[in-house]
Design an enzyme around this catalytic site. Structure first.
Site, PDB file in Angstrom:
ATOM      1  N   LYS A 167      51.983  52.467   9.174  1.00  0.00           N
ATOM      2  CA  LYS A 167      50.753  52.891  10.017  1.00  0.00           C
ATOM      3  C   LYS A 167      51.279  53.034  11.429  1.00  0.00           C
ATOM      4  O   LYS A 167      51.015  53.679  12.095  1.00  0.00           O
ATOM      5  CB  LYS A 167      49.598  52.014   9.710  1.00  0.00           C
ATOM      6  CG  LYS A 167      48.367  52.324  10.542  1.00  0.00           C
ATOM      7  CD  LYS A 167      47.854  53.585   9.965  1.00  0.00           C
ATOM      8  CE  LYS A 167      46.677  54.079  11.252  1.00  0.00           C
ATOM      9  NZ  LYS A 167      45.385  53.573  11.131  1.00  0.00           N
ATOM     10  N   LYS A 177      44.697  50.443  21.245  1.00  0.00           N
ATOM     11  CA  LYS A 177      44.911  48.731  20.547  1.00  0.00           C
ATOM     12  C   LYS A 177      46.348  49.148  19.711  1.00  0.00           C
ATOM     13  O   LYS A 177      47.065  48.181  19.546  1.00  0.00           O
ATOM     14  CB  LYS A 177      43.680  48.690  19.769  1.00  0.00           C
ATOM     15  CG  LYS A 177      43.976  47.292  18.744  1.00  0.00           C
ATOM     16  CD  LYS A 177      43.037  47.267  17.557  1.00  0.00           C
ATOM     17  CE  LYS A 177      43.732  48.141  16.521  1.00  0.00           C
ATOM     18  NZ  LYS A 177      42.973  48.110  15.107  1.00  0.00           N
TER      19      LYS A 177
END
Lengths: 292, 289
Positions: free
Chosen positions: B170, B238
């Site tokens: 990811k 983030k």
């Protein structure tokens, strides 16, 4: 003054020795007992724990590697807070994140200890000569108490602001020195690739607006290919990470520091971490296939 | 199967809906209780705590924001760990640091509970259409047990490797995608500044080597100046924190990701964190004002 000193590495040892030379009574503690020896020989007393250091001191100074180390010696099981009489002033001279310094300051305040963050610039040379720059955050009263100790270790001593402000100044210092070292290395790599003598380039630049201590000192060491630390590149990487983390949390765009931090990251990852940060020159040479 | 779902935001709500429609007994919990209302109306059971949800479930999905949120719902007071029986499986679809995923897996393994990191790519649209790409890390056998559930959510399900490997994938996904958004923003910005119609430029590029889904979807948003989120930019910000920390731990330089990370910092400073990441175009425009 009765001063406690915790952490006796490359920086801490000469700093504590300068306190002894300044006629302060010094009690020391270090994780590795053998690093206490030079200080004991020079007349320091030894304590069994940071708490015990605090018990026999009016002022306690720590000089360790990273924020978890500071938290441990200040607030841990046998930490300074456990041995502190109310009114003790504790000074951390390590380089850690401003937010971490503020947290530790709050933890110590609960034990009646006045905490200053007071990181330094000037490296091992400055520590030995007693000419460190000291940037201080915390209360004015604490700063006044610690002033005689600072005077024995450094020259340019500035009370920057409230708790954490010293670490903010140090992080700003690392932005300038990190990019400065990279800039000098790039200038010398540029000269070399153009077939021009770097020593002459340095000499020519020293008279103009590109003059800096880094061009003068670090530049000379690059030309001498003397990569012995000095200031290890893994520590500069750690400090730039504090800068980048803080910028991320605040929402602050620092493109130059970000690029520089990646160069130091590459150095640590490719085995140059124990070299002086001027070894960024070696990394530049590798990237451009320049023989070194 | 008795399935639990925690976190019913823009991604979690449609994902949980697919599981319910596939005929699974669904228990739900969300920090904001009202976000569970549509699912409860459709037949899901609302639980008062993650622990209670754990007691009722064989498999639990978590889809929350940060590593600390995942740790909170699993290990916190009245957390999942307190309710889960040995042999159950936790599937975390949130994007968190690979190290955090490994820590949670190790912790739950001690209780006989399998933990899979299974972050997804495809955004809100992919969640609604059940076309998410799912990248899984953890025990292969546990993955096979939950595969029928994952097939309700996405088309492409890849077992990348052991615990944490899904999150590593990811991170790689986010680096490529957000860097591509930045590239699209720079292209649109340059086109306008250099006197070419950005819409035409985008149209011309769509047929060539620079064609990409990002240029297609995000480029369209930039050209139309539609900055309402899809996926909120603060989440990419983030994720870039996670990516750059992973690079640091591995001692691997990522000069481009670091530069893009700074544009995201500027985006946050402008107060556009809840807008779409296409707002990177507006960050570039700030430099001209």
């Amino acid at each position: 003054m009765r001063i406690g000193f915790i952490g006796l590495g490359i920086m801490g040892r000469p700093m504590a020795l300068n306190l002894l030379k300044g006629d302060h009574a010094v009690t020391v503690w270090a994780r590795r007992p053998e690093s206490r020896q030079p200080l004991l020989i020079a007349g320091a007393a030894e304590a069994g724990s940071p708490a015990e250091v605090a018990r026999s001191s009016e002022l306690v100074i720590s000089m360790v590697a990273d924020a978890p180390d500071v938290a441990e010696v200040m607030l841990g099981e046998a930490g300074v807070a456990r041995g502190a009489a109310p009114g003790l002033v504790a000074v951390d001279m390590s380089t850690i994140a401003p937010a971490a310094a503020r947290d530790i300051g709050q933890g110590l305040a609960a034990a009646g200890v006045d905490f200053l963050d007071a990181p330094v610039s000037g490296g091992e040379v400055g520590a030995i000569a007693g000419t460190l720059s000291i940037m201080v955050g915390g209360s004015a009263a604490g700063f006044a108490t610690a002033q005689p100790a600072f005077a024995a270790m450094g020259k340019n001593i500035v009370h920057v602001g409230a708790s954490g402000a010293g670490q903010v100044a140090k992080a700003a210092n690392q932005i300038v020195t990190g990019m400065g070292v990279l800039a000098v290395a790039e200038a010398l790599a540029f000269a070399a690739k153009n077939g021009v003598d770097g020593a002459r380039v340095r000499e020519a630049l020293l008279g103009g607006f590109a003059y800096s201590k880094i061009l003068e000192n670090h530049g000379q060491r690059m030309l001498d290919r003397n990569f012995k630390p000095g200031f290890k590149s893994w520590m500069h990487e750690k400090d730039l990470n504090i800068v980048m983390q803080t910028a991320h949390e605040l929402g602050l765009c620092l493109p130059g520091a970000a690029a520089t931090a990646q160069m130091f990251n590459a150095m640590v990852g490719s085995g140059l971490g124990e070299d002086d940060s001027i070894a960024v020159l070696k990394l530049l040479e590798r990237l451009s296939g320049q023989a070194s | 199967m008795k399935v639990g779902f925690i976190g019913l935001g823009v991604m979690g709500a449609p994902m949980a809906g697919h599981l319910l429609r596939a005929g699974h007994a669904l228990a739900v919990w969300a920090r904001r209780a009202d976000s569970a209302a549509p699912l409860v109306a459709a037949g899901a059971t609302q639980c008062p705590t993650p622990a209670e949800l754990g007691r009722r479930s064989q498999v639990v999905f978590t889809m929350v924001t940060a590593g600390s949120d995942v740790e909170g719902v699993i290990l916190g007071p009245d957390g999942l760990a307190a309710g889960l029986a040995p042999g159950s499986v936790v599937v975390d679809c949130s994007t968190i640091a690979p190290d955090a995923a490994r820590r949670l897996a190790a912790h739950l393994a001690g209780r006989g509970v399998a933990f899979l990191d299974a972050p997804v790519s495809g955004g809100a649209q992919g969640a609604r259409d059940a076309t998410l790409a799912i990248m899984a890390g953890g025990d292969a056998e546990a993955l096979e047990r939950v595969r029928p559930l994952l097939e309700c959510l996405g088309k492409r399900i890849v077992h990348v490797g052991p615990s944490g490997a899904g999150q590593v994938a990811k991170v790689c996904n986010q680096i490529i995608m957000v860097a591509a958004i930045q590239a699209a923003a720079e292209a649109v910005h340059l086109a306008a500044a250099a006197g070419a119609d950005p819409a035409r430029v985008r149209q011309a590029l769509a047929g060539g080597s620079a064609a990409s889904r990002v240029l297609d979807v995000m480029g369209e948003r930039m050209v139309c100046r539609d900055f309402a989120a899809g996926i909120e930019a603060r989440l990419h910000h983030k994720d870039f924190g996670i990516a750059l920390e992973a690079a640091r731990r591995a001692g691997v330089p990522m000069p481009l990701a670091a530069a893009v990370g700074q544009q995201l910092n500027a985006l946050m400073a402008q107060g556009w964190g809840k807008d779409d990441t296409a707002s990177l175009l507006k960050v570039l425009e700030c430099a001209r004002a």
